[in-house]
Scaffold this active site. Structure first.
Site, PDB file in Angstrom:
ATOM      1  N   GLY A 157       2.253  -7.565  -0.884  1.00 21.28           N
ATOM      2  CA  GLY A 157       2.976  -8.825  -1.129  1.00 21.28           C
ATOM      3  C   GLY A 157       3.849  -9.140   0.076  1.00 21.28           C
ATOM      4  N   ARG A 158       4.998  -9.760  -0.194  1.00 21.69           N
ATOM      5  CA  ARG A 158       5.886 -10.167   0.911  1.00 21.69           C
ATOM      6  C   ARG A 158       6.310  -8.975   1.761  1.00 21.69           C
ATOM      7  NH1 ARG A 158       7.891 -13.638  -3.589  1.00 21.69           N
ATOM      8  NH2 ARG A 158       8.514 -11.611  -4.383  1.00 21.69           N
ATOM      9  N   ILE A 159       6.851  -7.929   1.118  1.00 22.25           N
ATOM     10  CA  ILE A 159       7.379  -6.795   1.883  1.00 22.25           C
ATOM     11  C   ILE A 159       6.227  -5.991   2.499  1.00 22.25           C
ATOM     12  CG2 ILE A 159       8.771  -4.680   1.778  1.00 22.25           C
ATOM     13  CD1 ILE A 159      10.386  -6.082  -0.496  1.00 22.25           C
ATOM     14  N   ARG A 179      -3.868  -5.556  -6.500  1.00 23.43           N
ATOM     15  CA  ARG A 179      -4.642  -6.008  -7.660  1.00 23.43           C
ATOM     16  C   ARG A 179      -5.934  -6.696  -7.232  1.00 23.43           C
ATOM     17  NH1 ARG A 179       0.086  -8.337 -11.443  1.00 23.43           N
ATOM     18  NH2 ARG A 179       0.514  -9.525  -9.557  1.00 23.43           N
ATOM     19  N   THR A 180      -5.816  -7.474  -6.142  1.00 22.65           N
ATOM     20  CA  THR A 180      -7.001  -8.183  -5.645  1.00 22.65           C
ATOM     21  C   THR A 180      -6.927  -8.252  -4.115  1.00 22.65           C
ATOM     22  OG1 THR A 180      -5.752 -10.215  -5.968  1.00 22.65           O
ATOM     23  CG2 THR A 180      -7.459  -9.727  -7.608  1.00 22.65           C
ATOM     24  N   THR A 232       9.964   2.470  -0.773  1.00 22.18           N
ATOM     25  CA  THR A 232      11.153   1.617  -0.759  1.00 22.18           C
ATOM     26  C   THR A 232      11.038   0.578  -1.874  1.00 22.18           C
ATOM     27  OG1 THR A 232      10.186   0.088   0.843  1.00 22.18           O
ATOM     28  CG2 THR A 232      11.526   1.874   1.747  1.00 22.18           C
ATOM     29  N   ARG A 234      10.310   1.140  -6.002  1.00 17.77           N
ATOM     30  CA  ARG A 234      11.086   1.605  -7.144  1.00 17.77           C
ATOM     31  C   ARG A 234      10.753   3.067  -7.408  1.00 17.77           C
ATOM     32  NH1 ARG A 234      13.866  -2.159  -6.411  1.00 17.77           N
ATOM     33  NH2 ARG A 234      14.352  -3.899  -7.802  1.00 17.77           N
ATOM     34  N   GLU A 262      17.682   7.734 -10.549  1.00 14.39           N
ATOM     35  CA  GLU A 262      18.450   7.126  -9.469  1.00 14.39           C
ATOM     36  C   GLU A 262      19.846   6.789  -9.971  1.00 14.39           C
ATOM     37  OE1 GLU A 262      16.389   4.125  -6.989  1.00 14.39           O
ATOM     38  OE2 GLU A 262      18.264   3.009  -7.110  1.00 14.39           O
ATOM     39  N   HIS A 281      19.155   3.622  -1.820  1.00 16.77           N
ATOM     40  CA  HIS A 281      18.726   2.273  -2.242  1.00 16.77           C
ATOM     41  C   HIS A 281      19.429   1.178  -1.417  1.00 16.77           C
ATOM     42  CE1 HIS A 281      16.913  -0.062  -5.868  1.00 16.77           C
ATOM     43  NE2 HIS A 281      16.856  -0.774  -4.761  1.00 16.77           N
ATOM     44  N   ILE A 282      19.194   1.230  -0.108  1.00 17.36           N
ATOM     45  CA  ILE A 282      19.842   0.274   0.799  1.00 17.36           C
ATOM     46  C   ILE A 282      18.819  -0.626   1.487  1.00 17.36           C
ATOM     47  CG2 ILE A 282      21.948   1.624   1.227  1.00 17.36           C
ATOM     48  CD1 ILE A 282      20.574   2.671   3.821  1.00 17.36           C
ATOM     49  N   GLY A 283      17.645  -0.766   0.862  1.00 17.73           N
ATOM     50  CA  GLY A 283      16.571  -1.556   1.470  1.00 17.73           C
ATOM     51  C   GLY A 283      17.015  -2.934   1.933  1.00 17.73           C
TER      52      GLY A 283
HETATM   53  P1  NAP Z   1       5.766  -9.294  -4.103  1.00 15.71           P
HETATM   54  O1  NAP Z   1       5.692 -10.249  -2.963  1.00 15.71           O
HETATM   55  O2  NAP Z   1       5.633  -9.800  -5.494  1.00 15.71           O
HETATM   56  O3  NAP Z   1       4.677  -8.152  -3.835  1.00 15.71           O
HETATM   57  C1  NAP Z   1       4.324  -7.202  -4.769  1.00 15.71           C
HETATM   58  C2  NAP Z   1       2.879  -6.819  -4.537  1.00 15.71           C
HETATM   59  O4  NAP Z   1       2.526  -5.807  -5.473  1.00 15.71           O
HETATM   60  C3  NAP Z   1       1.904  -7.984  -4.743  1.00 15.71           C
HETATM   61  O5  NAP Z   1       1.006  -8.022  -3.660  1.00 15.71           O
HETATM   62  C4  NAP Z   1       1.194  -7.629  -6.032  1.00 15.71           C
HETATM   63  O6  NAP Z   1      -0.136  -8.038  -6.084  1.00 15.71           O
HETATM   64  C5  NAP Z   1       1.248  -6.118  -5.999  1.00 15.71           C
HETATM   65  N1  NAP Z   1       1.075  -5.552  -7.344  1.00 15.71           N
HETATM   66  C6  NAP Z   1       1.625  -5.966  -8.507  1.00 15.71           C
HETATM   67  N2  NAP Z   1       1.206  -5.200  -9.518  1.00 15.71           N
HETATM   68  C7  NAP Z   1       0.341  -4.307  -8.983  1.00 15.71           C
HETATM   69  C8  NAP Z   1      -0.448  -3.262  -9.519  1.00 15.71           C
HETATM   70  N3  NAP Z   1      -0.448  -3.012 -10.834  1.00 15.71           N
HETATM   71  N4  NAP Z   1      -1.210  -2.528  -8.673  1.00 15.71           N
HETATM   72  C9  NAP Z   1      -1.220  -2.803  -7.349  1.00 15.71           C
HETATM   73  N5  NAP Z   1      -0.501  -3.783  -6.788  1.00 15.71           N
HETATM   74  C10 NAP Z   1       0.271  -4.522  -7.582  1.00 15.71           C
HETATM   75  O7  NAP Z   1       7.139  -8.498  -4.062  1.00 15.71           O
HETATM   76  P2  NAP Z   1       8.014  -8.072  -2.774  1.00 15.71           P
HETATM   77  O8  NAP Z   1       9.032  -9.087  -2.495  1.00 15.71           O
HETATM   78  O9  NAP Z   1       7.089  -7.628  -1.711  1.00 15.71           O
HETATM   79  O10 NAP Z   1       8.779  -6.799  -3.404  1.00 15.71           O
HETATM   80  C11 NAP Z   1       8.057  -5.660  -3.831  1.00 15.71           C
HETATM   81  C12 NAP Z   1       8.949  -4.698  -4.577  1.00 15.71           C
HETATM   82  O11 NAP Z   1       9.849  -4.088  -3.666  1.00 15.71           O
HETATM   83  C13 NAP Z   1       9.876  -5.342  -5.620  1.00 15.71           C
HETATM   84  O12 NAP Z   1       9.227  -5.528  -6.847  1.00 15.71           O
HETATM   85  C14 NAP Z   1      11.009  -4.350  -5.720  1.00 15.71           C
HETATM   86  O13 NAP Z   1      10.752  -3.428  -6.753  1.00 15.71           O
HETATM   87  C15 NAP Z   1      10.987  -3.635  -4.377  1.00 15.71           C
HETATM   88  N6  NAP Z   1      12.188  -3.919  -3.554  1.00 15.71           N
HETATM   89  C16 NAP Z   1      13.001  -2.890  -3.189  1.00 15.71           C
HETATM   90  C17 NAP Z   1      14.103  -3.130  -2.391  1.00 15.71           C
HETATM   91  C18 NAP Z   1      15.019  -2.018  -1.963  1.00 15.71           C
HETATM   92  O14 NAP Z   1      16.206  -2.259  -1.824  1.00 15.71           O
HETATM   93  N7  NAP Z   1      14.538  -0.833  -1.696  1.00 15.71           N
HETATM   94  C19 NAP Z   1      14.381  -4.431  -1.966  1.00 15.71           C
HETATM   95  C20 NAP Z   1      13.536  -5.456  -2.357  1.00 15.71           C
HETATM   96  C21 NAP Z   1      12.435  -5.198  -3.170  1.00 15.71           C
HETATM   97  P3  NAP Z   1      -0.564  -9.593  -6.224  1.00 15.71           P
HETATM   98  O15 NAP Z   1      -0.433 -10.111  -4.821  1.00 15.71           O
HETATM   99  O16 NAP Z   1      -1.945  -9.526  -6.707  1.00 15.71           O
HETATM  100  O17 NAP Z   1       0.411 -10.212  -7.172  1.00 15.71           O
END
Ligand code: NAP
Length: 315
Positions: A157-159, A179-180, A232, A234, A262, A281-283
């Site tokens: 996804g974004r990160i 997922r895809t 980074t 969950r 945590e 948890h300072i991402g």
């Molecule tokens: P995002 O853009 O929604 O990306 C999440 C990705 O995970 C998407 O590509 C999604 O696939 C995929 N996904 C969802 N369910 C899945 C599954 N069952 N199996 C495989 N892949 C799956 O979110 P993001 O902004 O990148 O953030 C990702 C995560 O980082 C957050 O949910 C959060 O838990 C964590 N985070 C942590 C920190 C930190 O401080 N350490 C900071 C920010 C975020 P699709 O593209 O098909 O939907």
């Protein structure tokens, strides 16, 4: 003074976003201090029409029922695994998050952990600080070369994509699973194939019922011997007990910004492993990023309270 409603913010937030709320006539109660106990959360939420929780506050039906006037839960995070979305939906409470603004900061920290583990930075710092550095030696603290290494991204996804971009600059080969498949210039593999072939595996999926313990014992030991795990996303994505075992021989190391439980309690076996680099948890903890997250949470909250569609809805 007349107030148009109470907003509970479960920790003080950087920047001036909360001032903006006060100027609009809201009574903002921002909790000072590192912790907010469950009891305090239940007490403080009473009478609130808006709530800005952090990832560490469990917002379930009990919390929602303490505030019958609650209209919006504007999460100060991406990832809403701490909120009972079904309970919110059933009560007509909107839930929002802060996507995008923390992508680059979180990707930066992912690379920081990756580099720290691969090149044994934490061990090196410790070694020097303890006064053990007495000579240069060709075999001192040998690590993993990143140029040409394969980075497997789980959740593109974004990160995940921001991490891929950075990894390319280091000469790594990027593969991914999710997922895809996406229209991206990287090979899409099954999770099993990715684990078996990656030198570094980095997790970027949300924590859901589906992804809980996605990296279980079997999958940890299915990773390439001598490879690295970075998390980074969950803590709940990984079986912590099995990770400790895998770090005692099978894996080269792990970089963890999130853990399960945590925070990790004092004396946890992970702390004793030199090849585990753990950050608290300072991402997203860049000053500008955290200020922008506060602004975004407030924008979402105000939109709902003023009868507009919030920019970043989850529910
Ligand atoms: P995002 O853009 O929604 O990306 C999440 C990705 O995970 C998407 O590509 C999604 O696939 C995929 N996904 C969802 N369910 C899945 C599954 N069952 N199996 C495989 N892949 C799956 O979110 P993001 O902004 O990148 O953030 C990702 C995560 O980082 C957050 O949910 C959060 O838990 C964590 N985070 C942590 C920190 C930190 O401080 N350490 C900071 C920010 C975020 P699709 O593209 O098909 O939907």
């Amino acid at each position: 003074m007349f107030s148009v409603g109470k907003i509970l913010v479960t920790r003080s937030l950087p920047g001036s976003a909360l001032e903006h709320l006060r100027e609009r006539g809201y009574r903002v109660e921002a909790h000072e201090g590192l912790f907010l106990s469950r009891e305090d959360l239940l007490k403080k939420v009473e009478g609130a029409i808006g709530l800005i929780p952090t990832v560490k506050d469990r917002v379930d039906a009990e919390v929602m029922d303490r505030a019958p006037g609650l209209k919006v839960i504007a999460c100060y995070s991406v990832g809403v695994d701490h909120v009972d979305l079904e309970a919110a939906k059933a009560r007509g409470i909107r839930v929002t998050q802060t996507p995008g603004v923390l992508t680059e900061a979180t990707a930066d920290l992912t690379l920081a952990l990756l580099l720290a583990v691969a090149r044994r930075v934490a061990e090196g710092v410790d070694y020097a600080r303890k006064g053990l550095w007495q000579a240069w030696h060709p075999e001192l603290l040998l690590g993993m070369d990143l140029e040409g290494a394969t980075l497997g991204i789980v959740g593109m996804g974004r990160i995940g994509q921001a991490v891929a971009k950075r990894a390319e600059a280091f000469g790594m080969r990027v593969v991914y699973t999710g997922r895809t498949p996406k229209p991206l210039p990287y090979p899409y593999l099954s999770l099993e194939a990715l684990l078996a072939t990656s030198d570094i595996v980095s997790l970027h999926t949300p924590l859901t019922l589906e992804t809980h313990r996605l990296i279980n014992r079997e999958r940890l030991f299915a990773m390439k011997p001598g490879s690295i795990l970075i998390n980074t996303a969950r803590g709940g994505l990984v079986d912590t007990e099995a990770l400790v075992e895998a770090l005692r021989g099978h894996l080269f190391g792990a970089g963890l910004d999130v853990t399960d439980p945590e925070p990790l309690p004092r004396g946890h076996p992970l702390y004793a492993l030199p090849n585990a680099v753990i950050t608290p948890h300072i991402g997203s903890a860049g000053r500008r990023t955290r200020e922008r997250m506060a602004e975004m949470a407030v924008e979402n909250l105000l939109a709902v309270l003023e009868g507009r569609e919030p920019p970043n809805p989850v529910v």
